[in-house]
Design an enzyme around this catalytic site. Structure first.
Site, PDB file in Angstrom:
ATOM      1  N   ASN A   9      44.056 -48.530  14.834  1.00  0.00           N
ATOM      2  CA  ASN A   9      44.386 -47.781  16.059  1.00  0.00           C
ATOM      3  C   ASN A   9      44.776 -46.380  15.616  1.00  0.00           C
ATOM      4  OD1 ASN A   9      45.306 -46.693  18.437  1.00  0.00           O
ATOM      5  ND2 ASN A   9      46.796 -48.292  18.871  1.00  0.00           N
ATOM      6  N   LYS A  16      47.675 -46.742  12.896  1.00  0.00           N
ATOM      7  CA  LYS A  16      48.253 -48.085  12.819  1.00  0.00           C
ATOM      8  C   LYS A  16      47.148 -49.046  12.396  1.00  0.00           C
ATOM      9  CE  LYS A  16      51.583 -47.278  16.567  1.00  0.00           C
ATOM     10  NZ  LYS A  16      52.021 -47.703  17.911  1.00  0.00           N
ATOM     11  N   ARG A  90      40.431 -49.604  18.114  1.00  0.00           N
ATOM     12  CA  ARG A  90      40.877 -49.521  19.498  1.00  0.00           C
ATOM     13  C   ARG A  90      40.447 -48.173  20.078  1.00  0.00           C
ATOM     14  NH1 ARG A  90      46.280 -47.250  22.079  1.00  0.00           N
ATOM     15  NH2 ARG A  90      45.934 -47.927  24.216  1.00  0.00           N
ATOM     16  N   HIS A 179      44.995 -50.569  29.237  1.00  0.00           N
ATOM     17  CA  HIS A 179      45.647 -51.808  28.769  1.00  0.00           C
ATOM     18  C   HIS A 179      44.764 -53.031  29.006  1.00  0.00           C
ATOM     19  CE1 HIS A 179      49.819 -49.769  29.586  1.00  0.00           C
ATOM     20  NE2 HIS A 179      49.337 -49.413  28.403  1.00  0.00           N
ATOM     21  N   HIS A 205      52.025 -55.853  32.509  1.00  0.00           N
ATOM     22  CA  HIS A 205      52.141 -55.320  31.146  1.00  0.00           C
ATOM     23  C   HIS A 205      53.187 -54.209  31.215  1.00  0.00           C
ATOM     24  CE1 HIS A 205      50.461 -53.937  27.156  1.00  0.00           C
ATOM     25  NE2 HIS A 205      51.125 -52.863  27.559  1.00  0.00           N
ATOM     26  N   LEU A 206      54.400 -54.543  30.797  1.00  0.00           N
ATOM     27  CA  LEU A 206      55.524 -53.620  30.971  1.00  0.00           C
ATOM     28  C   LEU A 206      56.052 -53.161  29.623  1.00  0.00           C
ATOM     29  CD1 LEU A 206      57.431 -55.618  33.751  1.00  0.00           C
ATOM     30  CD2 LEU A 206      55.676 -53.853  34.032  1.00  0.00           C
ATOM     31  N   GLY A 207      55.781 -51.912  29.300  1.00  0.00           N
ATOM     32  CA  GLY A 207      56.297 -51.284  28.097  1.00  0.00           C
ATOM     33  C   GLY A 207      56.610 -49.841  28.430  1.00  0.00           C
ATOM     34  N   ASN A 208      56.637 -48.982  27.418  1.00  0.00           N
ATOM     35  CA  ASN A 208      56.816 -47.558  27.707  1.00  0.00           C
ATOM     36  C   ASN A 208      55.691 -47.058  28.605  1.00  0.00           C
ATOM     37  OD1 ASN A 208      58.378 -45.096  27.215  1.00  0.00           O
ATOM     38  ND2 ASN A 208      56.515 -44.368  26.207  1.00  0.00           N
ATOM     39  N   GLY A 209      54.491 -47.593  28.363  1.00  0.00           N
ATOM     40  CA  GLY A 209      53.393 -47.486  29.317  1.00  0.00           C
ATOM     41  C   GLY A 209      53.334 -48.805  30.065  1.00  0.00           C
ATOM     42  N   ARG A 238      56.008 -41.308  32.335  1.00  0.00           N
ATOM     43  CA  ARG A 238      54.988 -40.993  33.339  1.00  0.00           C
ATOM     44  C   ARG A 238      55.485 -41.283  34.746  1.00  0.00           C
ATOM     45  NH1 ARG A 238      50.841 -44.427  29.996  1.00  0.00           N
ATOM     46  NH2 ARG A 238      50.283 -42.993  28.319  1.00  0.00           N
ATOM     47  N   ASP A 279      63.865 -44.926  27.220  1.00  0.00           N
ATOM     48  CA  ASP A 279      64.026 -46.276  26.671  1.00  0.00           C
ATOM     49  C   ASP A 279      64.746 -47.148  27.701  1.00  0.00           C
ATOM     50  OD1 ASP A 279      65.029 -48.579  25.269  1.00  0.00           O
ATOM     51  OD2 ASP A 279      64.652 -47.523  23.389  1.00  0.00           O
ATOM     52  N   GLU A 334      58.389 -58.892  27.956  1.00  0.00           N
ATOM     53  CA  GLU A 334      58.714 -60.043  27.123  1.00  0.00           C
ATOM     54  C   GLU A 334      60.199 -60.147  26.801  1.00  0.00           C
ATOM     55  OE1 GLU A 334      56.192 -60.007  23.627  1.00  0.00           O
ATOM     56  OE2 GLU A 334      54.497 -59.320  24.832  1.00  0.00           O
ATOM     57  N   GLU A 385      47.377 -57.347  21.238  1.00  0.00           N
ATOM     58  CA  GLU A 385      46.169 -56.546  21.374  1.00  0.00           C
ATOM     59  C   GLU A 385      45.380 -56.484  20.073  1.00  0.00           C
ATOM     60  OE1 GLU A 385      46.859 -53.040  24.371  1.00  0.00           O
ATOM     61  OE2 GLU A 385      48.769 -53.480  23.398  1.00  0.00           O
TER      62      GLU A 385
END
Length: 397
Positions: A9, A16, A90, A179, A205-209, A238, A279, A334, A385
């Site tokens: 990625n 990554k 990716r 995503h 799908h809940l993260g920073n994005g 965002r 955060d 999660e 992913e």
């Protein structure tokens, strides 16, 4: 020997990577190269109990990838002996061209290049990783796996904006989503766990994005992200959904330029804009702090986040004609039991009920957190992913 896939990625200033056994799902080794092009870079490589941390300049992506290959040779595992059958890349934006993984040829690379206009922050960085990796590992097939592919076959009524048709066609304006690799992995995993292929699912799908999808019998019928990942839920930095006329207003009244507006909406809004911190963990601590303006701002931000999520759940349930499974995934989904509880409490009038102990328990395993009498099964399913990319890459080689 098991076949393995090296997943890459590549970001604008980072790489990554993870070596994966697609059959077992095991991550064999992984690492990160970051701060590429800066005065001091950082490289981390993990294999077994060995962790290598280097702080040194990384001139460009080629230098970073060469260092990655050196660490595989010196620290392990040796790639030549690991039966690497593919390198999976990716790619955020596949546009109208890709509804699944693609073997990277010069033609495919050209299409990814063409789509840079739709993902100017992502696709150019992916191309750097592709070019370097193809040069340094030319004897291994390289496969592109697209975040948008799962949503390529959205119904036209979902994918089409009510914009002048000629303008939309000329500039490729439509809903592409993002995503998708995660949404596909998680919804498929839910079907496997429950032994059903006919499920009406909503995946959060809940993260920073953050994004949400509606999946009917394995097919995505709607998703919250649109032309770009800006649309939809409130995110770390965002805005999510906002009246488009805000752009005109800020341009006319504030004299803001396009790049300033882009930066404001994508990097300075969301939780960060509302509270000063992107955060979710920090925002929760603020909301539990002493009385004052900071706590009030944090509590309002959390309420906005939950309200937006519930709004999408209601909308997508109507589109699906009912709901069988609601699934939380990604970093916040999660791990934030409070958010899951707050969302499900809003759904209680519709018969949704969660088990408090099951919800509060921490686990890395997929699990059901709803009660037996809940009208909807509520689950927490970890996303992966990298594994999804590895398995998709394997299908082509």
């Amino acid at each position: 020997m098991s076949q393995t896939v090296l997943v890459i990625n590549s970001g604008s200033s980072s790489i990554k990577y993870q070596l994966i056994d697609p059959a077992t799902g095991d991550g064999i080794a992984k690492g990160l190269v970051e701060k590429i092009g800066e005065s001091e870079g950082h490289i981390q490589h993990k294999y077994g109990d060995a962790i290598v941390d280097l702080h040194e300049p990384v001139a460009d992506h080629e230098a970073g990838m060469r260092e990655v290959l050196r660490l595989f040779d010196e620290v392990g595992p040796n790639l030549a002996e690991s039966h690497v059958v593919a390198v999976g890349h990716r790619i955020v934006q596949g546009g109208k061209y890709f509804d699944g993984p693609a073997l990277i040829t010069d033609e495919v690379r050209g299409l990814i290049q063409e789509l840079c206009a739709l993902a100017p922050l992502h696709n150019p960085a992916h191309l750097k990783g592709i070019d370097v990796a193809r040069e340094l590992m030319s004897d291994i097939p390289h496969v592109a796996v697209f975040d948008t592919a799962f949503f390529r076959q959205l119904p036209e009524a979902t994918a089409t904006y009510a914009l002048d048709r000629a303008t939309a066609e000329k500039f490729s304006v439509r809903r592409y989503g993002a995503h998708g690799t995660s949404h596909q992995f998680v919804s498929t995993r839910v079907g496997e766990l429950l032994g059903r292929s006919d499920l009406r699912q909503i995946v959060l799908h809940l993260g920073n994005g953050a994004s949400v999808s509606a999946v009917d019998a394995g097919r995505a019928i709607d998703t919250s992200m649109g032309l770009t990942p800006l649309e939809g839920l409130v995110m770390g930095t965002r805005t999510g959904d906002i009246d488009p006329a805000v752009v005109f207003h800020l341009r006319r009244q504030g004299g803001m330029l396009v790049d300033e507006l882009d930066d404001l909406f994508n990097k300075k809004s969301g939780l960060k804009g509302l509270t000063g911190n992107n955060d979710m963990r920090a925002v929760r601590l603020m909301a539990e702090g002493p009385k004052g303006a900071e706590r009030d701002r944090a509590r309002l931000a959390l309420d906005i986040v939950v309200t937006r999520i519930v709004k999408y759940i209601g909308s997508y349930t109507a589109e699906l004609g009912g709901l069988d499974v609601l699934t939380f995934t990604a970093g916040i989904g999660e791990n934030d039991a409070d958010l899951r509880r707050e969302v499900c409490e809003r759904l209680a009038p519709f018969g949704v009920s969660i088990d408090a102990d099951a919800n509060a328990a921490r686990s890395d395993e997929a699990r059901t957190i709803s009660t037996d009498d809940s009208t909807v099964r509520v689950m927490v399913v970890p996303t992966n992913e990298e594994l999804a990319i590895a398995r998709q890459a394997l299908t082509l080689v």
